[in-house]
Design a protein around this motif. Structure first.
Motif, PDB file in Angstrom:
ATOM      1  N   ARG A  68      12.028 -17.960  -4.682  1.00  0.00           N
ATOM      2  CA  ARG A  68      11.224 -17.768  -6.030  1.00  0.00           C
ATOM      3  C   ARG A  68      10.101 -17.798  -5.922  1.00  0.00           C
ATOM      4  NH1 ARG A  68      13.565 -24.015  -8.263  1.00  0.00           N
ATOM      5  NH2 ARG A  68      15.383 -23.333  -8.067  1.00  0.00           N
ATOM      6  N   ALA A  69       8.582 -17.474  -5.193  1.00  0.00           N
ATOM      7  CA  ALA A  69       7.728 -17.781  -4.979  1.00  0.00           C
ATOM      8  C   ALA A  69       8.284 -16.055  -4.151  1.00  0.00           C
ATOM      9  CB  ALA A  69       6.984 -17.835  -3.856  1.00  0.00           C
ATOM     10  N   LEU A  70       8.581 -14.847  -3.661  1.00  0.00           N
ATOM     11  CA  LEU A  70       9.341 -13.396  -3.747  1.00  0.00           C
ATOM     12  C   LEU A  70       9.569 -12.756  -4.585  1.00  0.00           C
ATOM     13  CD1 LEU A  70      10.735 -14.563  -0.617  1.00  0.00           C
ATOM     14  CD2 LEU A  70       8.788 -13.390  -0.546  1.00  0.00           C
ATOM     15  N   ASP A  71      10.081 -13.417  -5.924  1.00  0.00           N
ATOM     16  CA  ASP A  71      10.959 -13.006  -6.747  1.00  0.00           C
ATOM     17  C   ASP A  71       9.654 -12.986  -8.150  1.00  0.00           C
ATOM     18  OD1 ASP A  71      13.463 -12.644  -6.369  1.00  0.00           O
ATOM     19  OD2 ASP A  71      14.104 -14.642  -7.256  1.00  0.00           O
ATOM     20  N   ALA A  72       8.771 -14.035  -7.767  1.00  0.00           N
ATOM     21  CA  ALA A  72       7.493 -14.120  -9.027  1.00  0.00           C
ATOM     22  C   ALA A  72       6.741 -13.017  -8.472  1.00  0.00           C
ATOM     23  CB  ALA A  72       7.128 -15.403  -8.581  1.00  0.00           C
ATOM     24  N   ALA A  73       6.124 -12.678  -6.802  1.00  0.00           N
ATOM     25  CA  ALA A  73       5.141 -11.576  -6.245  1.00  0.00           C
ATOM     26  C   ALA A  73       6.750 -10.655  -5.924  1.00  0.00           C
ATOM     27  CB  ALA A  73       5.555 -11.950  -4.638  1.00  0.00           C
ATOM     28  N   ASN A  74       7.668 -10.304  -6.924  1.00  0.00           N
ATOM     29  CA  ASN A  74       8.366  -9.119  -6.903  1.00  0.00           C
ATOM     30  C   ASN A  74       7.783  -8.049  -5.249  1.00  0.00           C
ATOM     31  OD1 ASN A  74       9.358  -6.721  -7.645  1.00  0.00           O
ATOM     32  ND2 ASN A  74       8.096  -5.404  -8.025  1.00  0.00           N
ATOM     33  N   LEU A  75       8.417  -9.483  -4.170  1.00  0.00           N
ATOM     34  CA  LEU A  75       8.859  -8.257  -3.348  1.00  0.00           C
ATOM     35  C   LEU A  75       9.359  -9.156  -2.057  1.00  0.00           C
ATOM     36  CD1 LEU A  75       5.075 -10.097  -0.861  1.00  0.00           C
ATOM     37  CD2 LEU A  75       5.977  -7.269  -1.512  1.00  0.00           C
ATOM     38  N   GLN A  76      10.285  -8.676  -1.419  1.00  0.00           N
ATOM     39  CA  GLN A  76      11.731  -8.204  -0.263  1.00  0.00           C
ATOM     40  C   GLN A  76      11.312  -9.611   0.207  1.00  0.00           C
ATOM     41  OE1 GLN A  76      14.490  -7.680  -1.407  1.00  0.00           O
ATOM     42  NE2 GLN A  76      13.458  -6.655  -3.288  1.00  0.00           N
ATOM     43  N   ASN A  78      11.935  -9.080   3.771  1.00  0.00           N
ATOM     44  CA  ASN A  78      11.641  -8.563   4.932  1.00  0.00           C
ATOM     45  C   ASN A  78      10.028  -7.673   4.777  1.00  0.00           C
ATOM     46  OD1 ASN A  78      13.120  -8.539   7.061  1.00  0.00           O
ATOM     47  ND2 ASN A  78      14.394  -7.789   7.136  1.00  0.00           N
ATOM     48  N   GLU A  79       9.624  -7.986   3.803  1.00  0.00           N
ATOM     49  CA  GLU A  79       8.207  -7.411   3.543  1.00  0.00           C
ATOM     50  C   GLU A  79       7.096  -8.427   3.727  1.00  0.00           C
ATOM     51  OE1 GLU A  79       7.330  -4.948   0.057  1.00  0.00           O
ATOM     52  OE2 GLU A  79       9.297  -5.614  -0.682  1.00  0.00           O
ATOM     53  N   ILE A  80       7.244  -9.603   4.306  1.00  0.00           N
ATOM     54  CA  ILE A  80       6.486 -11.012   4.718  1.00  0.00           C
ATOM     55  C   ILE A  80       6.799 -10.931   6.205  1.00  0.00           C
ATOM     56  CG2 ILE A  80       6.567 -13.517   5.011  1.00  0.00           C
ATOM     57  CD1 ILE A  80       5.736 -12.803   2.304  1.00  0.00           C
ATOM     58  N   ASP A  81       5.473 -10.758   6.269  1.00  0.00           N
ATOM     59  CA  ASP A  81       4.746 -10.879   8.117  1.00  0.00           C
ATOM     60  C   ASP A  81       4.201 -11.961   8.110  1.00  0.00           C
ATOM     61  OD1 ASP A  81       2.390 -10.242   6.892  1.00  0.00           O
ATOM     62  OD2 ASP A  81       2.662  -8.181   7.837  1.00  0.00           O
ATOM     63  N   LEU A  82       4.238 -12.838   8.306  1.00  0.00           N
ATOM     64  CA  LEU A  82       3.450 -14.528   8.664  1.00  0.00           C
ATOM     65  C   LEU A  82       4.212 -15.770   7.411  1.00  0.00           C
ATOM     66  CD1 LEU A  82       1.404 -16.338   9.869  1.00  0.00           C
ATOM     67  CD2 LEU A  82      -0.321 -15.843   8.416  1.00  0.00           C
ATOM     68  N   ILE A  83       4.817 -16.186   8.093  1.00  0.00           N
ATOM     69  CA  ILE A  83       5.048 -17.631   7.641  1.00  0.00           C
ATOM     70  C   ILE A  83       4.329 -19.001   8.213  1.00  0.00           C
ATOM     71  CG2 ILE A  83       7.617 -19.110   7.419  1.00  0.00           C
ATOM     72  CD1 ILE A  83       9.047 -16.395   7.239  1.00  0.00           C
ATOM     73  N   ILE A  84       3.777 -19.107   7.244  1.00  0.00           N
ATOM     74  CA  ILE A  84       3.170 -20.731   7.465  1.00  0.00           C
ATOM     75  C   ILE A  84       3.883 -21.826   7.207  1.00  0.00           C
ATOM     76  CG2 ILE A  84       0.785 -21.891   8.195  1.00  0.00           C
ATOM     77  CD1 ILE A  84      -0.245 -19.712   8.529  1.00  0.00           C
ATOM     78  N   LEU A  85       4.053 -22.656   7.620  1.00  0.00           N
ATOM     79  CA  LEU A  85       4.967 -24.475   6.457  1.00  0.00           C
ATOM     80  C   LEU A  85       4.676 -25.695   7.169  1.00  0.00           C
ATOM     81  CD1 LEU A  85       8.791 -24.582   6.455  1.00  0.00           C
ATOM     82  CD2 LEU A  85       7.795 -26.408   7.007  1.00  0.00           C
ATOM     83  N   ALA A  86       4.354 -25.731   6.039  1.00  0.00           N
ATOM     84  CA  ALA A  86       3.182 -27.572   6.044  1.00  0.00           C
ATOM     85  C   ALA A  86       4.092 -28.612   6.460  1.00  0.00           C
ATOM     86  CB  ALA A  86       1.851 -27.722   5.566  1.00  0.00           C
ATOM     87  N   THR A  87       4.980 -29.608   7.002  1.00  0.00           N
ATOM     88  CA  THR A  87       5.531 -30.558   6.691  1.00  0.00           C
ATOM     89  C   THR A  87       5.268 -31.528   7.600  1.00  0.00           C
ATOM     90  OG1 THR A  87       7.761 -31.154   6.883  1.00  0.00           O
ATOM     91  CG2 THR A  87       7.675 -29.613   8.223  1.00  0.00           C
ATOM     92  N   SER A  88       5.671 -32.860   7.416  1.00  0.00           N
ATOM     93  CA  SER A  88       5.891 -33.912   7.811  1.00  0.00           C
ATOM     94  C   SER A  88       7.244 -34.883   8.823  1.00  0.00           C
ATOM     95  CB  SER A  88       4.535 -35.047   7.609  1.00  0.00           C
ATOM     96  OG  SER A  88       4.077 -35.016   7.973  1.00  0.00           O
ATOM     97  N   THR A  89       8.095 -33.452   7.975  1.00  0.00           N
ATOM     98  CA  THR A  89       9.721 -34.083   7.601  1.00  0.00           C
ATOM     99  C   THR A  89      10.643 -32.598   8.490  1.00  0.00           C
ATOM    100  OG1 THR A  89       9.513 -33.832   5.546  1.00  0.00           O
ATOM    101  CG2 THR A  89       9.563 -35.798   6.259  1.00  0.00           C
ATOM    102  N   PRO A  90      10.348 -32.448   9.464  1.00  0.00           N
ATOM    103  CA  PRO A  90      11.020 -30.915  10.223  1.00  0.00           C
ATOM    104  C   PRO A  90      12.281 -31.489  10.254  1.00  0.00           C
ATOM    105  CG  PRO A  90       9.725 -31.754  11.587  1.00  0.00           C
ATOM    106  CD  PRO A  90       8.934 -32.859  10.432  1.00  0.00           C
ATOM    107  N   ASP A  91      12.717 -30.611  10.161  1.00  0.00           N
ATOM    108  CA  ASP A  91      14.328 -30.394  10.000  1.00  0.00           C
ATOM    109  C   ASP A  91      15.040 -31.285  11.545  1.00  0.00           C
ATOM    110  OD1 ASP A  91      14.278 -28.709   7.614  1.00  0.00           O
ATOM    111  OD2 ASP A  91      16.037 -27.716   9.007  1.00  0.00           O
ATOM    112  N   PHE A  92      14.170 -30.592  12.215  1.00  0.00           N
ATOM    113  CA  PHE A  92      14.425 -31.542  13.849  1.00  0.00           C
ATOM    114  C   PHE A  92      13.254 -32.037  14.444  1.00  0.00           C
ATOM    115  CE2 PHE A  92      17.519 -27.390  13.597  1.00  0.00           C
ATOM    116  CZ  PHE A  92      17.855 -27.791  13.736  1.00  0.00           C
ATOM    117  N   PHE A  93      14.017 -33.952  14.953  1.00  0.00           N
ATOM    118  CA  PHE A  93      12.700 -34.649  15.613  1.00  0.00           C
ATOM    119  C   PHE A  93      11.404 -33.918  16.296  1.00  0.00           C
ATOM    120  CE2 PHE A  93      11.299 -38.000  18.313  1.00  0.00           C
ATOM    121  CZ  PHE A  93      10.975 -38.845  17.142  1.00  0.00           C
TER     122      PHE A  93
END
Length: 328
Positions: A68-76, A78-93
């Protein structure tokens, strides 16, 4: 050449299952634990929260918010070159592999974009934003996807009414991109590990067995006192860095933990509550997801508009806290 960073898109996702205080009180009553809508609202301002189904992970919700954020930004993607994800409940231990890498794969990003998780609990999104801002300003990255995603319902002790009524699940995301004009005006981060014991999950893995408790523990009074104190200070620090005054802020979007903390912070900054974005009543405390969830809600309902000045701030276990002053 001078680079700046700017938010160009927001998105969020809440699990379909909404649990009201009345429903939660009935569930707790079946275990012999007494609570009520009045008791919860009077202490926190929370009326409802969302819980993810057992097969839904933080990365699942993060992907929906990111799309939804990518749609709002009108970006595809693969135009993203950095992902930073904040979480205390990651998928894996242990967060291994990182949830950010899992999100990268689920989004179909194949360009080798950097991806990393940040663990600063409820301040995680502010930490992630500050890091992305620095990396974009350095010229090393152009389009960053910043996400806060949590399934806190997995670490709640539903026999402890002082904590289990407060938290919910969800995800929020923003796209930050290189800009010719400043969007992120200032950020300020802090931590004090001497307070780590007042908000934590005091367990660890030893030979495949959890030693200690895998449930969230919180000293509510200590957290409240510390939060009220540091949120005012860090907001003023960010304003000073930007050379601005509190009366120039159009919207305050604090971490959505407790309405009384939010009211106290607004009062200390001399900001009326009609300038504070409040979603805690319907979302509960979604930790690192709470600020981007609230920001997206206010952007999509038209409250937060282009060129307005917004103060984002959070405080969480660690103890960590921080603020980001942005121009939309």
């Amino acid at each position: 050449m001078t680079f700046y960073s700017k938010i160009i898109g927001t998105g969020s996702y809440l699990p379909p299952r909404k649990v009201t205080n009345h429903e939660l009180a009935e569930q707790l009553a079946a275990k012999g634990i007494e609570t009520s809508d009045e008791w919860i609202v009077s202490r926190s301002g929370i009326s409802a929260r969302h819980y993810a189904e057992s097969n839904v992970t933080s990365s699942d919700m993060a992907v929906e918010a990111a799309k939804r954020a990518l749609d709002a930004a009108n970006l595809q993607a693969n135009e993203i070159d950095l992902i930073i994800l904040a979480t205390s409940t990651p998928d894996f231990f242990g967060g291994f592999p990182s949830t950010a890498c899992i999100v990268q794969n689920k989004l179909g990003i194949t360009n080798g974009a950097a991806a990393v998780d940040v663990q600063a609990v409820c301040s995680g999104f502010i930490y992630a934003m500050s890091m992305a801002d620095s990396m974009i300003k350095s010229g090393s990255h152009k389009n960053a996807l910043i996400i806060g995603a949590e399934v806190f319902s997995r670490i709640l002790n539903f026999e402890d009414r002082t904590t289990c009524v407060l938290f919910g699940d969800g995800a929020g995301a923003i796209v930050m991109s290189r800009s010719e004009e400043p969007g992120v005006l200032a950020t300020k981060l802090h931590a004090d590990g001497s307070h780590s014991h007042i908000l934590c999950v005091p367990g660890n893995l030893n030979a495949g067995v959890i030693a200690g408790s895998a449930f969230l523990y919180m000293d509510g009074q200590a957290v409240f006192k510390l939060a009220v104190n540091v949120l005012e200070k860090v907001a003023n620090e960010a304003l000073e860095l930007a050379g601005m005054q509190a009366n120039q802020v159009d919207w305050l979007i604090p971490h959505q933990a407790n309405i009384r903390i939010m009211q106290s912070t607004a009062k200390k900054l001399s900001l009326p509550m009609d300038k504070v974005v409040v979603t805690v009543d319907q979302h509960g405390n979604t930790s690192a997801a709470s600020i981007p969830l609230a920001l997206d809600a206010a952007v999509r309902d038209g409250r937060v508009k282009k060129d307005q000045v917004v103060m984002l701030e959070g405080v969480g276990g660690g103890f960590t806290w921080g603020a980001a002053l942005i121009k939309m």
